[in-house]
Write an enzyme that holds these catalytic residues in place. Structure first.
Site, PDB file in Angstrom:
ATOM      1  N   ARG A  35       0.821  -1.221   0.000  1.00 34.84           N
ATOM      2  CA  ARG A  35       0.000   0.000   0.000  1.00 34.84           C
ATOM      3  C   ARG A  35       0.848   1.262   0.000  1.00 34.84           C
ATOM      4  O   ARG A  35       0.470   2.266   0.605  1.00 34.84           O
ATOM      5  CB  ARG A  35      -0.938   0.030   1.215  1.00 34.84           C
ATOM      6  CG  ARG A  35      -2.031  -1.022   1.196  1.00 34.84           C
ATOM      7  CD  ARG A  35      -3.212  -0.547   0.368  1.00 34.84           C
ATOM      8  NE  ARG A  35      -4.211  -1.590   0.259  1.00 34.84           N
ATOM      9  CZ  ARG A  35      -5.335  -1.623   0.982  1.00 34.84           C
ATOM     10  NH1 ARG A  35      -5.588  -0.668   1.834  1.00 34.84           N
ATOM     11  NH2 ARG A  35      -6.188  -2.597   0.803  1.00 34.84           N
ATOM     12  N   ARG A  39      -3.332   6.650   1.243  1.00 32.47           N
ATOM     13  CA  ARG A  39      -3.818   7.822   1.975  1.00 32.47           C
ATOM     14  C   ARG A  39      -2.825   8.494   2.903  1.00 32.47           C
ATOM     15  O   ARG A  39      -3.062   9.606   3.350  1.00 32.47           O
ATOM     16  CB  ARG A  39      -5.072   7.433   2.773  1.00 32.47           C
ATOM     17  CG  ARG A  39      -6.284   7.278   1.879  1.00 32.47           C
ATOM     18  CD  ARG A  39      -7.425   6.653   2.626  1.00 32.47           C
ATOM     19  NE  ARG A  39      -7.028   5.324   3.054  1.00 32.47           N
ATOM     20  CZ  ARG A  39      -7.856   4.404   3.506  1.00 32.47           C
ATOM     21  NH1 ARG A  39      -9.136   4.668   3.604  1.00 32.47           N
ATOM     22  NH2 ARG A  39      -7.413   3.215   3.863  1.00 32.47           N
ATOM     23  N   ARG A  48      -7.037  12.398  -4.699  1.00 40.38           N
ATOM     24  CA  ARG A  48      -8.301  11.818  -4.223  1.00 40.38           C
ATOM     25  C   ARG A  48      -9.382  12.858  -3.972  1.00 40.38           C
ATOM     26  O   ARG A  48     -10.572  12.540  -4.033  1.00 40.38           O
ATOM     27  CB  ARG A  48      -8.047  10.995  -2.948  1.00 40.38           C
ATOM     28  CG  ARG A  48      -7.628   9.585  -3.208  1.00 40.38           C
ATOM     29  CD  ARG A  48      -8.805   8.720  -3.683  1.00 40.38           C
ATOM     30  NE  ARG A  48      -9.520   8.162  -2.560  1.00 40.38           N
ATOM     31  CZ  ARG A  48     -10.782   8.409  -2.264  1.00 40.38           C
ATOM     32  NH1 ARG A  48     -11.480   9.236  -3.007  1.00 40.38           N
ATOM     33  NH2 ARG A  48     -11.355   7.833  -1.244  1.00 40.38           N
ATOM     34  N   ASP A  84      -6.891  -2.395  -7.444  1.00 37.90           N
ATOM     35  CA  ASP A  84      -7.410  -3.098  -6.269  1.00 37.90           C
ATOM     36  C   ASP A  84      -7.698  -4.546  -6.649  1.00 37.90           C
ATOM     37  O   ASP A  84      -8.030  -4.830  -7.799  1.00 37.90           O
ATOM     38  CB  ASP A  84      -8.684  -2.435  -5.752  1.00 37.90           C
ATOM     39  CG  ASP A  84      -8.971  -2.903  -4.329  1.00 37.90           C
ATOM     40  OD1 ASP A  84      -8.411  -2.312  -3.393  1.00 37.90           O
ATOM     41  OD2 ASP A  84      -9.717  -3.891  -4.161  1.00 37.90           O
ATOM     42  N   TYR A 161     -15.023 -11.881  -0.503  1.00 37.19           N
ATOM     43  CA  TYR A 161     -15.755 -10.633  -0.781  1.00 37.19           C
ATOM     44  C   TYR A 161     -17.024 -10.905  -1.577  1.00 37.19           C
ATOM     45  O   TYR A 161     -18.058 -10.283  -1.366  1.00 37.19           O
ATOM     46  CB  TYR A 161     -14.854  -9.656  -1.545  1.00 37.19           C
ATOM     47  CG  TYR A 161     -13.828  -9.012  -0.633  1.00 37.19           C
ATOM     48  CD1 TYR A 161     -14.191  -7.964   0.203  1.00 37.19           C
ATOM     49  CD2 TYR A 161     -12.516  -9.465  -0.592  1.00 37.19           C
ATOM     50  CE1 TYR A 161     -13.260  -7.383   1.058  1.00 37.19           C
ATOM     51  CE2 TYR A 161     -11.580  -8.887   0.258  1.00 37.19           C
ATOM     52  CZ  TYR A 161     -11.970  -7.844   1.079  1.00 37.19           C
ATOM     53  OH  TYR A 161     -11.061  -7.278   1.929  1.00 37.19           O
TER      54      TYR A 161
END
Ligand code: CP3
Length: 355
Positions: A35, A39, A48, A84, A161
């Site tokens: 990652r 963020r 973003r 992703d 998922y």
């Protein structure tokens, strides 16, 4: 394929990540961060503010821009495609949204034989053409500065998922399906394996130079169940990718109970989560594998001297393995100070120097 991959690498200016994957000699321990684009970087948040997460994933120019941010800022030894693991799942026909504070939401959940029957095995070109375009652009932009890692989820984690309809704490529906209707579970895993193989194949053809396979949630399973119902699909995917001549990395969170089983996997690198010291993992899996990891992401909240000491300890434990690629034991946390991440990369390169 083998020849093409070889020719590409001869143009790399920094090839220590790929060399380490293959157990070749390196000047110092290579490092990248799971990652690493995300963020915690102000320049990512800037992008973003204007674009939703899925829009970043689906717009090659934007995906390229954010992929390159940590390469420029941190000096890591590899870039990882910004995307992703759930992107190909959407192409199979499952609705996908990312909600603020909730993470991914995937429709009502695939639960029975007819739900599974309705899933498509997408042709990556054109269904996922934006990913391949981002990879082609990235190889051009990187111009051999560092290699590019492609990635995919593995069937079990993708199934979690799809069946649960999002993130789950106990995976109750998925585990019931495995127990009560193993045929339907198998046909879902079959479709996911075929999807993953075609998708990763397309990434390699577009220019991905190594592949990380994420089976993040497989550590919730009891090892015998993992061996009988999951491992065969993982092996099938890894085997197919390895034939393409690129190194394969396997990641699972909470890997300790599964390590004896993972010894059978046809992969080059096992990525170890932060719960198991690398020397202990090496004791279990032997020297056949290069190990990747595994600083606790929480350690980056400490002072820089403390981070350096923690990195030195991971490097020390890593010497017991068949080879070592430094990383965190899971993704970097959003509150991390980028300056600490940069100091970590510098410390690994300094402290990991050979000879
Ligand atoms: O490592 C990288 O820098 C490459 C990009 C990457 C992302 N997700 C970007 C992302 C990779 C390799 C992933 C893999 C992924 N995605 C996994 C497996 C690895 C792991 O961390 O265990 C999983 C389980 C997912 C699914 C996913 N994506 C979740 C559960 C979430 C929400 C939680 C969160 O951290 O926000 C995401 C969103 C996501 N994927 C973000 C990023 C940068 C945050 C999106 C944002 O709000 O900007």
């Amino acid at each position: 394929m083998q020849l093409r991959a070889f020719a590409d690498e001869s143009l790399l200016m920094n090839d220590r990540f790929l060399r380490a994957c293959r157990k070749e000699s390196v000047d110092t321990v290579p490092v990248w961060i799971m990652r690493q684009a995300g963020r915690y970087l102000p320049e990512y948040m800037e992008v973003r503010r204007k674009h939703a997460f899925l829009e970043l994933c689906k717009t090659p120019e934007l995906a390229v821009q954010v992929t390159l941010q940590p390469v420029a800022r941190l000096g890591v030894d590899a870039a990882i495609l910004f995307s992703d693991i759930l992107i190909p799942v959407e192409a199979m026909g499952v609705p996908l949204e990312f909600l603020e504070y909730q993470g991914p939401v995937l429709g009502k959940g695939v639960r029975d034989r007819s739900d599974v029957g309705a899933l498509r095995i997408p042709d990556p070109d054109p269904a996922l053409g934006f990913v391949m375009e981002a990879i082609r652009l990235l190889r051009r932009e990187l111009a051999g500065k560092v290699p590019l890692i492609g990635f995919s989820g593995l069937p079990f984690t993708l199934a979690s998922y799809i069946v649960e309809g999002g993130k789950s704490r106990d995976f109750a529906r998925l585990r019931s399906l495995m127990k009560d209707d193993p045929k339907t579970f198998d046909s879902l895993m079959d479709k996911l394996a075929a999807t993953t193989i075609a998708y990763v194949d397309a990434q390699i053809q577009a220019g991905a130079q190594a592949v990380q396979l994420f089976d993040t949630w497989a550590g919730v399973l009891e090892p015998d169940q993992y061996i009988s119902q999951v491992l065969p699909y993982t092996s099938q995917v890894a085997e197919a990718i390895r034939k393409r001549g690129v190194p394969v990395i396997h990641f699972v969170e909470n890997c300790l109970p599964l390590l004896p089983a993972l010894r059978q996997l046809p992969v080059d690198v096992l990525s170890i989560d932060w719960r198991v010291p690398l020397d202990r993992a090496a004791d279990i899996v032997g020297s056949k594998f290069v190990l990747q990891g595994n600083l606790d992401p929480e350690a980056l909240f400490k002072s820089i001297p403390e981070v350096e000491a923690a990195a030195a300890e991971v490097l020390q434990h890593g010497r017991a393995a068949g080879g070592h690629i430094f990383n965190l034991g899971h993704g970097i946390l959003p509150k991390t100070d980028p300056e600490t991440a940069r100091a970590l990369v510098e410390a690994v390169h300094r402290l990991g120097r050979k000879g």
